[in-house]
Design an enzyme around this catalytic site. Structure first.
Site, PDB file in Angstrom:
ATOM      1  CG  PHE A  12      -1.565   1.215   1.636  1.00  0.00           C
ATOM      2  CD1 PHE A  12      -2.157   2.088   0.730  1.00  0.00           C
ATOM      3  CD2 PHE A  12      -1.586   1.557   2.994  1.00  0.00           C
ATOM      4  CE1 PHE A  12      -2.741   3.278   1.158  1.00  0.00           C
ATOM      5  CE2 PHE A  12      -2.173   2.734   3.426  1.00  0.00           C
ATOM      6  CZ  PHE A  12      -2.740   3.606   2.505  1.00  0.00           C
ATOM      7  CB  ILE A  13       2.754   3.121   2.618  1.00  0.00           C
ATOM      8  CG1 ILE A  13       1.624   2.916   3.622  1.00  0.00           C
ATOM      9  CG2 ILE A  13       3.292   4.545   2.706  1.00  0.00           C
ATOM     10  CD1 ILE A  13       2.028   3.117   5.076  1.00  0.00           C
ATOM     11  N   GLY A  14       4.155   1.669   0.127  1.00  0.00           N
ATOM     12  CA  GLY A  14       5.334   1.586  -0.751  1.00  0.00           C
ATOM     13  C   GLY A  14       4.982   1.955  -2.188  1.00  0.00           C
ATOM     14  CB  THR A 126       3.997   1.881  12.948  1.00  0.00           C
ATOM     15  OG1 THR A 126       2.729   2.039  13.570  1.00  0.00           O
ATOM     16  CG2 THR A 126       4.711   0.750  13.672  1.00  0.00           C
ATOM     17  CG  ASP A 127       0.707   5.575  15.282  1.00  0.00           C
ATOM     18  OD1 ASP A 127       0.642   4.381  14.905  1.00  0.00           O
ATOM     19  OD2 ASP A 127      -0.259   6.362  15.195  1.00  0.00           O
ATOM     20  CD  GLU A 128      -0.408  -0.146  15.097  1.00  0.00           C
ATOM     21  OE1 GLU A 128      -0.461  -1.233  15.699  1.00  0.00           O
ATOM     22  OE2 GLU A 128      -1.107   0.126  14.107  1.00  0.00           O
ATOM     23  CE1 TYR A 151       3.168  -3.727  11.548  1.00  0.00           C
ATOM     24  CE2 TYR A 151       1.867  -2.390  13.067  1.00  0.00           C
ATOM     25  CZ  TYR A 151       2.650  -2.494  11.930  1.00  0.00           C
ATOM     26  OH  TYR A 151       2.907  -1.370  11.174  1.00  0.00           O
ATOM     27  CB  ALA A 152       3.209  -2.784  18.146  1.00  0.00           C
ATOM     28  CB  ALA A 153       6.602  -6.649  19.782  1.00  0.00           C
ATOM     29  CE  LYS A 155       7.213  -1.296  11.033  1.00  0.00           C
ATOM     30  NZ  LYS A 155       7.813  -1.409   9.663  1.00  0.00           N
ATOM     31  CG  ASN A 180      -3.986   3.869  12.054  1.00  0.00           C
ATOM     32  OD1 ASN A 180      -3.353   4.139  13.072  1.00  0.00           O
ATOM     33  ND2 ASN A 180      -4.673   2.747  11.927  1.00  0.00           N
ATOM     34  CE1 TYR A 208     -12.423  -6.584  14.986  1.00  0.00           C
ATOM     35  CE2 TYR A 208     -10.355  -5.390  15.179  1.00  0.00           C
ATOM     36  CZ  TYR A 208     -11.117  -6.383  14.594  1.00  0.00           C
ATOM     37  OH  TYR A 208     -10.571  -7.167  13.614  1.00  0.00           O
TER      38      TYR A 208
HETATM   39  P1  NAD Z   1       1.367  -3.707   3.127  1.00  0.00           P
HETATM   40  O1  NAD Z   1       1.029  -4.897   3.948  1.00  0.00           O
HETATM   41  O2  NAD Z   1       0.337  -3.121   2.224  1.00  0.00           O
HETATM   42  O3  NAD Z   1       2.645  -4.034   2.212  1.00  0.00           O
HETATM   43  C1  NAD Z   1       3.769  -4.715   2.688  1.00  0.00           C
HETATM   44  C2  NAD Z   1       4.608  -5.088   1.476  1.00  0.00           C
HETATM   45  O4  NAD Z   1       5.796  -5.751   1.946  1.00  0.00           O
HETATM   46  C3  NAD Z   1       3.904  -6.063   0.524  1.00  0.00           C
HETATM   47  O5  NAD Z   1       4.080  -5.645  -0.810  1.00  0.00           O
HETATM   48  C4  NAD Z   1       4.634  -7.389   0.780  1.00  0.00           C
HETATM   49  O6  NAD Z   1       4.654  -8.232  -0.358  1.00  0.00           O
HETATM   50  C5  NAD Z   1       6.020  -6.906   1.154  1.00  0.00           C
HETATM   51  N1  NAD Z   1       6.778  -7.880   1.969  1.00  0.00           N
HETATM   52  C6  NAD Z   1       6.343  -8.520   3.108  1.00  0.00           C
HETATM   53  N2  NAD Z   1       7.303  -9.342   3.559  1.00  0.00           N
HETATM   54  C7  NAD Z   1       8.364  -9.198   2.713  1.00  0.00           C
HETATM   55  C8  NAD Z   1       9.667  -9.778   2.667  1.00  0.00           C
HETATM   56  N3  NAD Z   1      10.064 -10.686   3.585  1.00  0.00           N
HETATM   57  N4  NAD Z   1      10.492  -9.398   1.676  1.00  0.00           N
HETATM   58  C9  NAD Z   1      10.115  -8.495   0.729  1.00  0.00           C
HETATM   59  N5  NAD Z   1       8.882  -7.935   0.719  1.00  0.00           N
HETATM   60  C10 NAD Z   1       8.032  -8.281   1.707  1.00  0.00           C
HETATM   61  O7  NAD Z   1       1.921  -2.623   4.147  1.00  0.00           O
HETATM   62  P2  NAD Z   1       1.723  -1.046   4.233  1.00  0.00           P
HETATM   63  O8  NAD Z   1       0.457  -0.767   4.943  1.00  0.00           O
HETATM   64  O9  NAD Z   1       2.002  -0.444   2.912  1.00  0.00           O
HETATM   65  O10 NAD Z   1       2.904  -0.686   5.238  1.00  0.00           O
HETATM   66  C11 NAD Z   1       4.216  -0.437   4.741  1.00  0.00           C
HETATM   67  C12 NAD Z   1       5.141  -0.112   5.891  1.00  0.00           C
HETATM   68  O11 NAD Z   1       4.635   1.027   6.590  1.00  0.00           O
HETATM   69  C13 NAD Z   1       5.258  -1.218   6.928  1.00  0.00           C
HETATM   70  O12 NAD Z   1       6.586  -1.281   7.356  1.00  0.00           O
HETATM   71  C14 NAD Z   1       4.331  -0.774   8.043  1.00  0.00           C
HETATM   72  O13 NAD Z   1       4.761  -1.294   9.279  1.00  0.00           O
HETATM   73  C15 NAD Z   1       4.497   0.715   7.972  1.00  0.00           C
HETATM   74  N6  NAD Z   1       3.355   1.514   8.435  1.00  0.00           N
HETATM   75  C16 NAD Z   1       2.107   1.275   7.960  1.00  0.00           C
HETATM   76  C17 NAD Z   1       1.048   2.060   8.376  1.00  0.00           C
HETATM   77  C18 NAD Z   1      -0.352   1.868   7.824  1.00  0.00           C
HETATM   78  O14 NAD Z   1      -1.273   2.543   8.281  1.00  0.00           O
HETATM   79  N7  NAD Z   1      -0.555   1.008   6.839  1.00  0.00           N
HETATM   80  C19 NAD Z   1       1.265   3.089   9.299  1.00  0.00           C
HETATM   81  C20 NAD Z   1       2.571   3.308   9.767  1.00  0.00           C
HETATM   82  C21 NAD Z   1       3.600   2.515   9.310  1.00  0.00           C
HETATM   83  P1  TYD Z   2      -6.464  -1.200  11.613  1.00  0.00           P
HETATM   84  O1  TYD Z   2      -6.785  -0.627  10.270  1.00  0.00           O
HETATM   85  O2  TYD Z   2      -6.325  -2.660  11.767  1.00  0.00           O
HETATM   86  O3  TYD Z   2      -5.160  -0.434  12.116  1.00  0.00           O
HETATM   87  P2  TYD Z   2      -4.412  -0.507  13.562  1.00  0.00           P
HETATM   88  O4  TYD Z   2      -3.094  -1.068  13.188  1.00  0.00           O
HETATM   89  O5  TYD Z   2      -4.383   0.907  14.027  1.00  0.00           O
HETATM   90  O6  TYD Z   2      -5.136  -1.376  14.491  1.00  0.00           O
HETATM   91  O7  TYD Z   2      -7.592  -0.717  12.645  1.00  0.00           O
HETATM   92  C1  TYD Z   2      -7.881   0.647  12.844  1.00  0.00           C
HETATM   93  C2  TYD Z   2      -8.837   0.754  13.999  1.00  0.00           C
HETATM   94  O8  TYD Z   2     -10.070   0.099  13.652  1.00  0.00           O
HETATM   95  C3  TYD Z   2      -8.352   0.041  15.254  1.00  0.00           C
HETATM   96  O9  TYD Z   2      -8.784   0.750  16.401  1.00  0.00           O
HETATM   97  C4  TYD Z   2      -9.046  -1.316  15.193  1.00  0.00           C
HETATM   98  C5  TYD Z   2     -10.363  -0.984  14.536  1.00  0.00           C
HETATM   99  N1  TYD Z   2     -10.951  -2.083  13.723  1.00  0.00           N
HETATM  100  C6  TYD Z   2     -12.272  -2.449  13.914  1.00  0.00           C
HETATM  101  O10 TYD Z   2     -12.988  -1.889  14.769  1.00  0.00           O
HETATM  102  N2  TYD Z   2     -12.776  -3.455  13.145  1.00  0.00           N
HETATM  103  C7  TYD Z   2     -12.030  -4.107  12.201  1.00  0.00           C
HETATM  104  O11 TYD Z   2     -12.559  -5.027  11.544  1.00  0.00           O
HETATM  105  C8  TYD Z   2     -10.669  -3.708  12.002  1.00  0.00           C
HETATM  106  C9  TYD Z   2      -9.806  -4.389  10.977  1.00  0.00           C
HETATM  107  C10 TYD Z   2     -10.168  -2.683  12.792  1.00  0.00           C
END
Ligand code: NAD
Ligand code: TYD
Length: 344
Positions: A12-14, A126-128, A151-153, A155, A180, A208
């Site tokens: 997603f973010i990448g 992440t903020d987590e 997950y948070a641990a 990261k 997020n 939740y």
């Molecule tokens: P995502 O799950 O959408 O994408 C993760 C990507 O990493 C996928 O393309 C997957 O194929 C790849 N990947 C996983 N394991 C791999 C490995 N061993 N080798 C190579 N590629 C691998 O994640 P995202 O939501 O885009 O998050 C990206 C980064 O940002 C993560 O590090 C996440 O912890 C961090 N982050 C995410 C959020 C959020 O809200 N989504 C917020 C803060 C930080």
């Molecule tokens: P999520 O997108 O999983 O991110 P986070 O890593 O911050 O937990 O969830 C965002 C918020 O929404 C979090 O407080 C958990 C809540 N949530 C639900 O209430 N129902 C759901 O099905 C999911 C996936 C998350």
């Protein structure tokens, strides 16, 4: 010319970051290195596929020789690491891949960065990592890390390794800790895209507990801009929080989403809570704003924009939701939804 290896760039973010870099920096070449797990998706990179400044390598960040080969072949000077397992609920079901990728994988990337003497290693965190934040406080970069989910641990562990490589080996590292993210191409297991796509199909939204948990929902494009700024102007060895400074309750987020999609609040179902659910995250973003960044979108705008993207891009998410996702959904929500009470 900058040659940037974007690990996890098919997620997603990448992928949003890849599009951002290609659009903003003409002197920049981007190589995505991604394992293509269930969350990696080449559809996310479609807009880049014919760009001569873009290349894709399928690989695992845990495989040092494969990472080194990509760095050598593309004359890489910078790694930006997005690769991780990212969904808290999946980390509760099975933490193994989380530890493998974020801990061992980050270590592997740091070793390669050291071996090749790269100009920069940037870690997406992440903020987590701060854990639940009590009312009245906003996390500063210097706050203790008290992660509470696997997950948070995983990261937080990666952040510690990155800092250790900076201090011990002088590796030029930076870290951003984002709140997020929401926007295009987010896998529909996360709350906002799950709720948006369920709402479009008039399916229940599994909330939740009481739904009053707080998150800083930020637009992914704003986060990408901040990462780019830290790459260009950030201080080596430093960490920067990236959020909006505004927390939003989940029920308020759902309100905006349902209103945008013209769907009723009666779709809400309160289901059994996530174990160890962090009630509140809140970031102090003073350090990144001092560098010259601020979010371009309010949380309300970000939520509405995101809901409209899912409404307009069914081609992207329908195939995901009709595949392996179905088993995941049943395991995660089947029983919870069957025993849930509707909103009254
Ligand atoms: P995502 O799950 O959408 O994408 C993760 C990507 O990493 C996928 O393309 C997957 O194929 C790849 N990947 C996983 N394991 C791999 C490995 N061993 N080798 C190579 N590629 C691998 O994640 P995202 O939501 O885009 O998050 C990206 C980064 O940002 C993560 O590090 C996440 O912890 C961090 N982050 C995410 C959020 C959020 O809200 N989504 C917020 C803060 C930080
Ligand atoms: P999520 O997108 O999983 O991110 P986070 O890593 O911050 O937990 O969830 C965002 C918020 O929404 C979090 O407080 C958990 C809540 N949530 C639900 O209430 N129902 C759901 O099905 C999911 C996936 C998350």
């Amino acid at each position: 010319m900058k040659n940037i290896l974007v690990t996890g760039g098919a997620g997603f973010i990448g992928s949003n970051f890849v599009h951002y870099l290609l659009a903003q920096h003409e002197a920049c070449r981007v190589v995505v290195y991604d394992k293509l797990t269930y969350a990696g998706n080449l559809d996310n990179l479609r807009p880049a596929q014919d760009n001569p400044r873009y290349a894709f390598v399928r690989g695992d960040i845990c495989r040092r020789e494969d990472v080194a080969a990509a760095v050598r072949a593309h004359n890489i000077d910078t790694i930006v690491n997005f690769a991780a397992e990212t969904h808290v609920d999946r980390s509760i079901m099975d933490p193994d891949a989380f530890i493998q990728t974020s801990v061992y994988g980050t270590y592997t990337l740091l070793e390669v960065a050291r071996e090749f003497g790269l100009e920069r290693y940037h870690q997406i965190s992440t903020d987590e990592v701060y854990g639940h934040v009590p009312a009245g406080h906003s996390s500063k970069e210097s706050d203790p890390l008290i992660p509470r989910s696997p997950y948070a641990a995983s990261k937080a562990s990666a952040d510690l390794l990155v800092n250790a490589y900076h201090v011990t080996y002088g590796l030029p590292t930076t870290i951003t800790r984002g709140s997020n993210n929401i926007g295009p191409y987010q896998y529909p297991e996360k709350a906002v895209p799950l709720f948006a796509t369920n709402a479009i199909d008039r399916l229940p939204l599994p909330v939740y507990g009481d739904g009053r948990q707080m998150r800083e929902y930020q637009y992914v494009g704003d986060h990408c801009e901040a990462i780019d700024l830290v790459l260009r102007r950030g201080q080596v060895g430093e960490t920067y929080n990236v959020g909006t400074g505004v927390e939003v309750e989940n029920l308020a987020m759902i309100d905006i989403l349902l209103d945008t999609l013209d769907r009723p609040l009666s779709l809400i179902r309160h289901v059994t809570d996530r174990p160890g659910h962090d009630r509140r995250y809140s970031l102090d973003i003073g350090k990144i704003t001092a560098l010259g960044w601020e979010p371009a979108h309010t949380p309300e705008e970000a939520i509405a924009l995101t809901a409209r993207w899912y409404r307009d891009n069914e081609w992207w998410w329908r195939k995901i939701k009709s595949g392996e996702f179905q088993q995941y959904y049943e395991a995660q929500y089947g029983e919870r939804l069957r025993t849930a009470a509707p909103l009254n």
